[in-house]
Design an enzyme around this catalytic site. Structure first.
Site, PDB file in Angstrom:
ATOM      1  N   LYS A   1       0.826  -1.213   0.000  1.00 16.19           N
ATOM      2  CA  LYS A   1       0.000   0.000   0.000  1.00 16.19           C
ATOM      3  C   LYS A   1       0.859   1.260   0.000  1.00 16.19           C
ATOM      4  CE  LYS A   1      -2.435  -1.419   3.709  1.00 16.19           C
ATOM      5  NZ  LYS A   1      -3.363  -1.286   4.850  1.00 16.19           N
TER       6      LYS A   1
ATOM      7  N   LYS B   1       2.816   2.083   2.491  1.00 12.23           N
ATOM      8  CA  LYS B   1       2.794   2.583   3.866  1.00 12.23           C
ATOM      9  C   LYS B   1       3.978   1.980   4.634  1.00 12.23           C
ATOM     10  CE  LYS B   1      -1.168   3.552   6.834  1.00 12.23           C
ATOM     11  NZ  LYS B   1      -2.519   3.156   7.219  1.00 12.23           N
TER      12      LYS B   1
HETATM   13  N1  CTP Z   1      -9.333   5.828  13.401  1.00 16.52           N
HETATM   14  C1  CTP Z   1     -10.274   6.580  14.149  1.00 16.52           C
HETATM   15  N2  CTP Z   1      -9.946   7.828  14.590  1.00 16.52           N
HETATM   16  C2  CTP Z   1      -8.729   8.355  14.321  1.00 16.52           C
HETATM   17  C3  CTP Z   1      -7.761   7.607  13.589  1.00 16.52           C
HETATM   18  C4  CTP Z   1      -8.104   6.322  13.138  1.00 16.52           C
HETATM   19  O1  CTP Z   1     -11.396   6.125  14.394  1.00 16.52           O
HETATM   20  N3  CTP Z   1      -8.460   9.589  14.739  1.00 16.52           N
HETATM   21  C5  CTP Z   1      -9.713   4.511  12.896  1.00 16.52           C
HETATM   22  C6  CTP Z   1      -9.670   4.424  11.365  1.00 16.52           C
HETATM   23  O2  CTP Z   1     -10.847   4.985  10.812  1.00 16.52           O
HETATM   24  C7  CTP Z   1      -9.569   2.935  11.145  1.00 16.52           C
HETATM   25  C8  CTP Z   1      -8.781   2.440  12.395  1.00 16.52           C
HETATM   26  O3  CTP Z   1      -8.808   3.540  13.329  1.00 16.52           O
HETATM   27  O4  CTP Z   1     -10.856   2.322  11.125  1.00 16.52           O
HETATM   28  C9  CTP Z   1      -7.359   2.084  12.054  1.00 16.52           C
HETATM   29  O5  CTP Z   1      -6.807   3.182  11.370  1.00 16.52           O
HETATM   30  P1  CTP Z   1      -5.292   3.350  10.928  1.00 16.52           P
HETATM   31  O6  CTP Z   1      -5.229   3.663   9.480  1.00 16.52           O
HETATM   32  O7  CTP Z   1      -4.468   2.253  11.454  1.00 16.52           O
HETATM   33  O8  CTP Z   1      -4.922   4.701  11.773  1.00 16.52           O
HETATM   34  P2  CTP Z   1      -4.672   6.189  11.319  1.00 16.52           P
HETATM   35  O9  CTP Z   1      -4.300   6.967  12.550  1.00 16.52           O
HETATM   36  O10 CTP Z   1      -5.825   6.702  10.504  1.00 16.52           O
HETATM   37  O11 CTP Z   1      -3.362   6.026  10.437  1.00 16.52           O
HETATM   38  P3  CTP Z   1      -2.899   6.776   9.116  1.00 16.52           P
HETATM   39  O12 CTP Z   1      -2.768   8.235   9.473  1.00 16.52           O
HETATM   40  O13 CTP Z   1      -1.587   6.127   8.758  1.00 16.52           O
HETATM   41  O14 CTP Z   1      -3.998   6.522   8.080  1.00 16.52           O
END
Ligand code: CTP
Length: 131
Positions: free
Chosen positions: A47, A49
């Protein structure tokens, strides 16, 4: 509110933060059990990432949460249907940044998108650390 038997959700959970925790707790409240699929480092690489925390450690942290019954490994986009079927899940839940993206799973179980916690993400934490 309908109470489900087994919910499943997917994520990377790098630099585990309170947005992750709140979402997992909310999903867990909707069901008797919550299964969490944690993205492997290899899948994240596909992805584009790059994680700070390796898969084994991210999985160990998520598994230790009181609201999580079981952690499984996510290696590809296609496994969701078989995960839902094999684990007899009746709810698939994600944060609303994924709104609509997994509606095709409605053939197999209920699908919900819950509001994200505002103001926090792994991406933001990484950016702040770089500053
Ligand atoms: N999530 C959430 N609230 C946040 C950050 C994440 O509810 N502030 C949720 C996402 O919507 C997802 C889950 O946590 O369903 C896992 O998200 P992940 O992508 O691992 O975390 P992120 O912090 O969004 O990471 P990135 O910035 O790399 O996308």
């Amino acid at each position: 509110m309908k109470k489900y038997k087994r919910a499943i959700t997917y994520g990377t959970y790098d630099l585990f933060h309170v947005g992750h925790l709140r979402l997992l707790k909310r999903i867990a409240d909707m069901a008797d059990e919550l299964y969490v699929a944690v993205s492997s480092d290899e899948f994240n690489a596909l992805k584009g990432k790059v994680c700070i925390i390796p898969f084994e450690d991210r999985a160990e942290i998520v598994k230790a949460l009181a609201c999580v019954k079981k952690v499984i490994r996510e290696d590809n986009w296609e496994q969701k249907i078989s995960d839902i079927k094999d684990n007899h899940c009746d709810l698939f839940a994600m944060g609303d940044d994924w709104e609509g993206k997994f509606d095709f799973l409605k053939e197999y179980c209920d699908v919900v998108y819950l509001p994200r916690t505002p103001g926090i993400s792994t991406t933001d934490i990484k950016k702040n650390l770089k500053k």
